[in-house]
Design a protein around this motif. Structure first.
Motif, PDB file in Angstrom:
ATOM      1  N   PHE A  56      35.213  37.108  38.866  1.00 58.48           N
ATOM      2  CA  PHE A  56      35.634  38.249  38.063  1.00 58.48           C
ATOM      3  C   PHE A  56      35.016  38.168  36.675  1.00 58.48           C
ATOM      4  CE2 PHE A  56      39.224  37.334  40.931  1.00 58.48           C
ATOM      5  CZ  PHE A  56      39.242  38.518  41.637  1.00 58.48           C
ATOM      6  N   THR A  58      35.221  38.348  32.699  1.00 60.83           N
ATOM      7  CA  THR A  58      36.285  38.001  31.770  1.00 60.83           C
ATOM      8  C   THR A  58      36.483  39.132  30.771  1.00 60.83           C
ATOM      9  OG1 THR A  58      34.718  36.811  30.380  1.00 60.83           O
ATOM     10  CG2 THR A  58      35.957  35.521  31.984  1.00 60.83           C
ATOM     11  N   ARG A  61      41.875  39.131  27.322  1.00 56.10           N
ATOM     12  CA  ARG A  61      43.017  38.260  27.611  1.00 56.10           C
ATOM     13  C   ARG A  61      42.940  37.652  29.005  1.00 56.10           C
ATOM     14  NH1 ARG A  61      47.155  42.425  25.050  1.00 56.10           N
ATOM     15  NH2 ARG A  61      46.791  41.899  22.893  1.00 56.10           N
ATOM     16  N   GLY A  62      41.771  37.389  29.514  1.00 54.32           N
ATOM     17  CA  GLY A  62      41.649  36.779  30.829  1.00 54.32           C
ATOM     18  C   GLY A  62      40.623  37.502  31.660  1.00 54.32           C
ATOM     19  N   TYR A  63      41.007  37.880  32.865  1.00 51.94           N
ATOM     20  CA  TYR A  63      40.103  38.569  33.776  1.00 51.94           C
ATOM     21  C   TYR A  63      40.355  40.061  33.749  1.00 51.94           C
ATOM     22  CZ  TYR A  63      39.081  33.951  35.559  1.00 51.94           C
ATOM     23  OH  TYR A  63      38.696  32.649  35.667  1.00 51.94           O
ATOM     24  N   ARG A  64      39.361  40.820  34.185  1.00 43.58           N
ATOM     25  CA  ARG A  64      39.498  42.272  34.246  1.00 43.58           C
ATOM     26  C   ARG A  64      40.529  42.632  35.295  1.00 43.58           C
ATOM     27  NH1 ARG A  64      34.561  45.285  34.266  1.00 43.58           N
ATOM     28  NH2 ARG A  64      35.997  46.955  34.786  1.00 43.58           N
ATOM     29  N   MET A  65      41.603  43.261  34.880  1.00 41.68           N
ATOM     30  CA  MET A  65      42.713  43.564  35.779  1.00 41.68           C
ATOM     31  C   MET A  65      42.312  44.493  36.905  1.00 41.68           C
ATOM     32  SD  MET A  65      46.149  43.677  33.425  1.00 41.68           S
ATOM     33  CE  MET A  65      45.711  45.175  32.599  1.00 41.68           C
ATOM     34  N   ASP A  66      41.432  45.442  36.642  1.00 35.29           N
ATOM     35  CA  ASP A  66      41.040  46.369  37.704  1.00 35.29           C
ATOM     36  C   ASP A  66      40.305  45.649  38.829  1.00 35.29           C
ATOM     37  OD1 ASP A  66      38.872  45.922  35.980  1.00 35.29           O
ATOM     38  OD2 ASP A  66      37.976  47.877  36.390  1.00 35.29           O
ATOM     39  N   GLN A  67      39.491  44.657  38.492  1.00 33.46           N
ATOM     40  CA  GLN A  67      38.788  43.899  39.517  1.00 33.46           C
ATOM     41  C   GLN A  67      39.752  43.020  40.308  1.00 33.46           C
ATOM     42  OE1 GLN A  67      35.782  41.765  37.356  1.00 33.46           O
ATOM     43  NE2 GLN A  67      34.325  43.473  37.472  1.00 33.46           N
ATOM     44  N   VAL A  68      40.647  42.354  39.604  1.00 33.87           N
ATOM     45  CA  VAL A  68      41.625  41.489  40.277  1.00 33.87           C
ATOM     46  C   VAL A  68      42.537  42.313  41.177  1.00 33.87           C
ATOM     47  CG1 VAL A  68      43.551  39.891  39.909  1.00 33.87           C
ATOM     48  CG2 VAL A  68      41.546  39.765  38.439  1.00 33.87           C
ATOM     49  N   ASP A  69      42.995  43.465  40.693  1.00 30.96           N
ATOM     50  CA  ASP A  69      43.856  44.328  41.498  1.00 30.96           C
ATOM     51  C   ASP A  69      43.153  44.797  42.767  1.00 30.96           C
ATOM     52  OD1 ASP A  69      45.905  44.062  39.692  1.00 30.96           O
ATOM     53  OD2 ASP A  69      45.535  45.982  38.693  1.00 30.96           O
ATOM     54  N   ASP A  73      44.502  43.884  46.450  1.00 33.10           N
ATOM     55  CA  ASP A  73      44.827  44.951  47.403  1.00 33.10           C
ATOM     56  C   ASP A  73      44.088  44.752  48.717  1.00 33.10           C
ATOM     57  OD1 ASP A  73      46.500  46.138  45.574  1.00 33.10           O
ATOM     58  OD2 ASP A  73      45.040  47.654  44.936  1.00 33.10           O
TER      59      ASP A  73
END
Length: 99
Positions: A56, A58, A61-69, A73
């Motif tokens: 992912f 960065t 505040r960490g990792y890109r939430m859209d990619q992690v989500d 999913d």
């Protein structure tokens, strides 16, 4: 004479703060999202070694939430797909002991 200097500094600070609050001075602590990779999404019918290869971008505040989500999913739908036939064929007593 020194009081003139402090007065000018105070006026500049108040003017800068007022411009920032009213939106006339552009300040955005969260820059637009950028990506160094095309997409961390998993392919259909992915294998376990593909999961360990997911990386992912960065963000602040960490990792890109859209990619992690998106990856979570996809993992959730794949697990549901794999558990669907298994849950239907297992005896009821065996399902209770596994969980």
């Amino acid at each position: 004479m020194i009081w003139v200097f402090f007065t000018v500094i105070a006026v500049l600070l108040i003017g800068g703060f007022a411009a920032l609050v009213t939106g006339r001075l552009g300040y955005d602590p969260m820059a637009d999202a950028t990506s160094t990779q095309s997409s961390p999404a998993l392919s259909d019918g992915f294998a376990s070694d593909e999961i360990s290869a997911v990386r992912f971008d960065t963000a602040l505040r960490g990792y890109r939430m859209d990619q992690v989500d998106a990856v979570l999913d996809r993992l959730q739908s794949r697990l549901a797909e794999l558990e669907g036939p298994r849950a239907a064929t297992e005896p009821e007593s065996h399902r209770d002991t596994v969980r």
